[in-house]
Design a protein around this motif. Structure first.
Motif, PDB file in Angstrom:
ATOM      1  N   ASN A  60       0.794  -1.202   0.005  1.00 60.42           N
ATOM      2  CA  ASN A  60       0.035  -0.060  -0.059  1.00 60.42           C
ATOM      3  C   ASN A  60       0.890   1.036   0.043  1.00 60.42           C
ATOM      4  O   ASN A  60       0.440   2.275  -0.501  1.00 60.42           O
ATOM      5  CB  ASN A  60      -0.702   0.079   1.105  1.00 60.42           C
ATOM      6  N   ALA A  61       1.890   1.077   0.650  1.00 59.43           N
ATOM      7  CA  ALA A  61       3.019   2.507   0.691  1.00 59.43           C
ATOM      8  C   ALA A  61       3.437   2.966  -0.682  1.00 59.43           C
ATOM      9  O   ALA A  61       3.384   3.822  -1.065  1.00 59.43           O
ATOM     10  CB  ALA A  61       4.147   2.182   1.646  1.00 59.43           C
ATOM     11  N   ASP A  62       3.720   1.534  -1.702  1.00 58.34           N
ATOM     12  CA  ASP A  62       4.168   1.917  -2.912  1.00 58.34           C
ATOM     13  C   ASP A  62       3.031   2.589  -3.756  1.00 58.34           C
ATOM     14  O   ASP A  62       3.130   3.865  -4.493  1.00 58.34           O
ATOM     15  CB  ASP A  62       4.518   0.617  -3.716  1.00 58.34           C
ATOM     16  N   VAL A  63       1.655   2.055  -3.638  1.00 59.43           N
ATOM     17  CA  VAL A  63       0.715   2.685  -4.292  1.00 59.43           C
ATOM     18  C   VAL A  63       0.441   4.245  -3.925  1.00 59.43           C
ATOM     19  O   VAL A  63       0.069   5.216  -4.648  1.00 59.43           O
ATOM     20  CB  VAL A  63      -0.766   1.941  -3.871  1.00 59.43           C
ATOM     21  N   THR A  64       0.474   4.272  -2.551  1.00 61.95           N
ATOM     22  CA  THR A  64      -0.021   5.571  -2.123  1.00 61.95           C
ATOM     23  C   THR A  64       1.109   6.851  -2.508  1.00 61.95           C
ATOM     24  O   THR A  64       1.021   7.841  -2.963  1.00 61.95           O
ATOM     25  CB  THR A  64       0.145   5.825  -0.482  1.00 61.95           C
ATOM     26  N   PHE A  65       2.345   6.259  -2.491  1.00 59.44           N
ATOM     27  CA  PHE A  65       3.616   7.221  -3.066  1.00 59.44           C
ATOM     28  C   PHE A  65       3.307   7.402  -4.803  1.00 59.44           C
ATOM     29  O   PHE A  65       3.378   8.617  -4.865  1.00 59.44           O
ATOM     30  CB  PHE A  65       5.044   6.360  -2.826  1.00 59.44           C
ATOM     31  N   VAL A  66       3.165   6.374  -5.478  1.00 65.13           N
ATOM     32  CA  VAL A  66       2.717   6.831  -6.817  1.00 65.13           C
ATOM     33  C   VAL A  66       1.613   7.486  -7.184  1.00 65.13           C
ATOM     34  O   VAL A  66       1.752   8.484  -7.635  1.00 65.13           O
ATOM     35  CB  VAL A  66       2.841   5.330  -7.608  1.00 65.13           C
ATOM     36  N   MET A 110       5.831   6.080 -13.640  1.00 63.11           N
ATOM     37  CA  MET A 110       4.986   5.709 -12.309  1.00 63.11           C
ATOM     38  C   MET A 110       3.510   5.374 -12.726  1.00 63.11           C
ATOM     39  O   MET A 110       2.738   4.250 -12.353  1.00 63.11           O
ATOM     40  CB  MET A 110       4.723   6.933 -11.268  1.00 63.11           C
ATOM     41  N   ALA A 111       2.933   5.955 -13.859  1.00 61.69           N
ATOM     42  CA  ALA A 111       1.673   5.870 -14.497  1.00 61.69           C
ATOM     43  C   ALA A 111       1.543   4.116 -14.963  1.00 61.69           C
ATOM     44  O   ALA A 111       0.670   3.549 -14.880  1.00 61.69           O
ATOM     45  CB  ALA A 111       1.253   6.442 -15.481  1.00 61.69           C
ATOM     46  N   GLY A 112       2.855   3.739 -15.563  1.00 64.72           N
ATOM     47  CA  GLY A 112       3.127   2.446 -15.879  1.00 64.72           C
ATOM     48  C   GLY A 112       3.001   1.389 -14.872  1.00 64.72           C
ATOM     49  O   GLY A 112       2.261   0.448 -14.819  1.00 64.72           O
ATOM     50  N   TRP A 113       3.740   1.876 -13.858  1.00 59.11           N
ATOM     51  CA  TRP A 113       3.389   0.824 -12.544  1.00 59.11           C
ATOM     52  C   TRP A 113       1.991   0.630 -12.109  1.00 59.11           C
ATOM     53  O   TRP A 113       1.703  -0.320 -11.834  1.00 59.11           O
ATOM     54  CB  TRP A 113       4.247   1.506 -11.260  1.00 59.11           C
ATOM     55  N   LEU A 114       1.332   1.874 -12.136  1.00 57.26           N
ATOM     56  CA  LEU A 114      -0.124   1.708 -11.663  1.00 57.26           C
ATOM     57  C   LEU A 114      -1.096   0.566 -12.333  1.00 57.26           C
ATOM     58  O   LEU A 114      -1.647  -0.028 -12.082  1.00 57.26           O
ATOM     59  CB  LEU A 114      -0.962   2.908 -11.473  1.00 57.26           C
ATOM     60  N   PHE A 115      -0.657   0.731 -13.914  1.00 59.72           N
ATOM     61  CA  PHE A 115      -1.488  -0.288 -14.659  1.00 59.72           C
ATOM     62  C   PHE A 115      -1.014  -1.538 -14.428  1.00 59.72           C
ATOM     63  O   PHE A 115      -1.478  -2.378 -14.346  1.00 59.72           O
ATOM     64  CB  PHE A 115      -1.052   0.110 -15.984  1.00 59.72           C
ATOM     65  N   GLU A 116       0.356  -1.806 -14.187  1.00 58.03           N
ATOM     66  CA  GLU A 116       1.100  -3.346 -13.949  1.00 58.03           C
ATOM     67  C   GLU A 116       0.367  -3.758 -12.693  1.00 58.03           C
ATOM     68  O   GLU A 116       0.103  -4.998 -12.539  1.00 58.03           O
ATOM     69  CB  GLU A 116       2.403  -3.027 -13.798  1.00 58.03           C
ATOM     70  N   TRP A 117       0.202  -2.827 -11.653  1.00 55.06           N
ATOM     71  CA  TRP A 117      -0.388  -3.241 -10.472  1.00 55.06           C
ATOM     72  C   TRP A 117      -2.054  -3.252 -10.363  1.00 55.06           C
ATOM     73  O   TRP A 117      -2.478  -3.894  -9.457  1.00 55.06           O
ATOM     74  CB  TRP A 117      -0.062  -2.415  -9.150  1.00 55.06           C
ATOM     75  N   GLY A 118      -2.501  -2.977 -11.238  1.00 55.68           N
ATOM     76  CA  GLY A 118      -4.054  -2.681 -11.317  1.00 55.68           C
ATOM     77  C   GLY A 118      -4.543  -1.863 -10.617  1.00 55.68           C
ATOM     78  O   GLY A 118      -5.805  -2.069 -10.082  1.00 55.68           O
ATOM     79  N   GLU A 119      -3.908  -0.823 -10.438  1.00 58.82           N
ATOM     80  CA  GLU A 119      -4.404   0.522  -9.317  1.00 58.82           C
ATOM     81  C   GLU A 119      -4.532   1.605 -10.339  1.00 58.82           C
ATOM     82  O   GLU A 119      -3.989   1.732 -11.565  1.00 58.82           O
ATOM     83  CB  GLU A 119      -3.449   0.734  -8.600  1.00 58.82           C
ATOM     84  N   PRO A 120      -5.687   2.539 -10.025  1.00 56.66           N
ATOM     85  CA  PRO A 120      -6.110   3.711 -10.864  1.00 56.66           C
ATOM     86  C   PRO A 120      -4.958   4.710 -10.617  1.00 56.66           C
ATOM     87  O   PRO A 120      -4.452   4.737  -9.778  1.00 56.66           O
ATOM     88  CB  PRO A 120      -7.505   3.937 -10.284  1.00 56.66           C
ATOM     89  N   LEU A 121      -5.117   5.598 -11.914  1.00 60.58           N
ATOM     90  CA  LEU A 121      -4.559   6.955 -11.717  1.00 60.58           C
ATOM     91  C   LEU A 121      -5.131   7.587 -10.466  1.00 60.58           C
ATOM     92  O   LEU A 121      -6.099   7.149 -10.177  1.00 60.58           O
ATOM     93  CB  LEU A 121      -4.576   7.598 -12.921  1.00 60.58           C
ATOM     94  N   PRO A 122      -4.359   8.521  -9.841  1.00 60.73           N
ATOM     95  CA  PRO A 122      -5.180   9.342  -8.747  1.00 60.73           C
ATOM     96  C   PRO A 122      -6.474   9.729  -9.135  1.00 60.73           C
ATOM     97  O   PRO A 122      -6.941  10.279 -10.033  1.00 60.73           O
ATOM     98  CB  PRO A 122      -4.029  10.741  -8.770  1.00 60.73           C
TER      99      PRO A 122
END
Length: 218
Positions: A60-66, A110-122
């Motif tokens: 979760n810390a990674d997602v929050t950071f990005v 960082m936008a690419g990481w969010l996609f890889e993780w299945g997480e949304p843009l802010p």
């Protein structure tokens, strides 16, 4: 369309194409198959597989950071782009070009990481539709440029230089604070490595900008 907006539109299109490919190759009965987490079991794969980085643990810390760093850096990128034709000091112009290149790369990564993780843009931030001319009206940007951008657009010469440097020092310090939290709490190796780079390079740039402000009487 501004350079910031065009870059993010192209990025969104590229990520959309990957989504289609993933959708064709992933078992729809297992929508979480490609998501990794700090608590997920290891996934068997051949050595050297290109999916290794995607499957590394994140938390979760990674997602929050990005999700926090993307709008923060996007605001700085938009401000740096305004230096063209407005900056009065060649050193400010040069610094702005460096900031623009670095933060554009960071936002894309960082936008690419969010996609890889299945997480949304802010949430509530349509980055692809906001550039230097209208980013100030975007919701929840959380950046010192929320108020400064409108003034930067009309400022010229030393007034622009001082305003940009003052806002950028604050923005860089915000970035360093977020990065230090990621270093302490993050799990995704590439995100922690980026955070370390942010602390190193943004701290050096803060000192450089403070020295420029002294020279410019700001």
């Amino acid at each position: 369309m501004t350079r910031v907006a065009a870059t993010l539109v192209h990025l969104a299109a590229a990520l959309g194409a990957v989504v289609l490919l993933v959708g064709c190759s992933t078992d729809p009965a297992d929508p979480g198959a490609n998501r990794a987490s700090a608590n997920s079991p290891d996934v068997d794969q051949a050595p050297g597989s290109s999916s290794t980085a995607v499957r590394e643990a994140f938390n979760n810390a990674d997602v929050t950071f990005v999700q926090g760093a993307i709008p923060q850096q996007h605001g700085a990128l938009a401000a740096a782009q305004l230096a063209e034709g407005r900056a009065g000091d060649a050193r400010v112009h040069s610094l702005s070009r460096r900031i623009e290149a670095a933060q554009k790369s960071d936002v894309e990564t960082m936008a690419g990481w969010l996609f890889e993780w299945g997480e949304p843009l802010p949430e509530d931030q349509d980055l692809a539709n906001h550039g230097p001319d209208d980013i100030v009206d975007g919701p929840g940007w959380g950046s010192p440029f929320d108020e400064a951008l409108a003034r930067l657009e009309v400022a010229r010469g030393v007034d622009f230089d001082r305003l940009l440097l003052q806002a950028m020092v604050q923005s860089h310090q915000n970035a360093v604070d977020m990065a230090e939290t990621e270093i302490a709490e993050g799990a995704y190796p590439a995100a922690v490595a980026l955070a370390r780079d942010i602390v190193r390079f943004r701290t050096a740039e803060i000192e450089e900008m403070k020295a420029l402000l002294v020279d410019l009487g700001g």
